[in-house]
Design a protein around this motif. Structure first.
Motif, short mmCIF file in Angstrom:
data_model
loop_
_atom_site.label_atom_id
_atom_site.label_comp_id
_atom_site.label_asym_id
_atom_site.label_seq_id
_atom_site.Cartn_x
_atom_site.Cartn_y
_atom_site.Cartn_z
N LEU A 5 0.86 -1.24 -0.05
CA LEU A 5 0.13 0.07 -0.07
C LEU A 5 0.87 1.30 -0.03
N CYS A 6 0.57 2.27 -0.65
CA CYS A 6 1.39 3.36 -0.78
C CYS A 6 1.07 4.44 0.39
N CYS A 7 -0.19 4.54 0.76
CA CYS A 7 -0.60 5.58 1.94
C CYS A 7 -1.85 5.54 2.19
N TRP A 8 -2.42 6.64 3.16
CA TRP A 8 -3.69 6.18 3.64
C TRP A 8 -4.50 7.43 3.10
N HIS A 9 -4.07 7.92 1.91
CA HIS A 9 -4.84 9.18 1.29
C HIS A 9 -5.44 8.70 0.04
N ALA A 10 -6.77 8.99 -0.09
CA ALA A 10 -7.45 8.40 -1.42
C ALA A 10 -6.83 9.18 -2.50
#
Length: 91
Positions: A5-10
C-alpha cells in the motif's frame, strides 16, 4: 502474503493504482488510449474530488467512460480505492 500500500490518502492511492495500470499497459506494449472504461470503487464518496483529480492527471488525453461508486468496504480494510479498467487488447 505480501502487502503493498502506498498511503492512507485517497488521492495517493488512486495515483498508485493508476500508475500500476499504466505500467502494466507499458509492459504489455498496449497503448493507454486503448482503455475505454474505468470503474472506481471508493469507501467514502466524500473523496470524489481527490480521486477525480488523480484520475484527471492520468486521463488528460484518454477520454474513457468513468464511473465512481461508493462501497461499504474493499477486500482489505486499508484500501480506500479500487479501480477496474476495460481496454481493447489490440496493440
Amino acid at each position: 502474503m505480501m502487502k503493498t500500500l502506498c498511503c492512507w490518502h485517497a488521492y495517493e492511492q488512486t495515483r498508485f493504482v493508476l500508475q500500476s495500470i499504466m505500467d502494466l499497459f507499458t509492459k504489455e506494449e498496449l497503448p493507454f488510449e486503448n482503455l475505454y472504461r474505468t470503474r472506481m470503487f471508493v469507501t467514502d464518496i466524500s473523496w470524489w474530488e481527490e480521486v477525480g483529480r488523480a484520475y484527471g492527471e492520468f486521463f488528460k488525453e484518454v477520454k474513457s467512460v468513468a464511473t465512481m461508486v461508493e462501497v461499504p468496504s474493499l477486500i482489505d480494510k486499508d484500501l480506500l480505492v479500487e479501480i477496474e479498467v476495460f481496454a481493447k487488447l489490440e496493440k
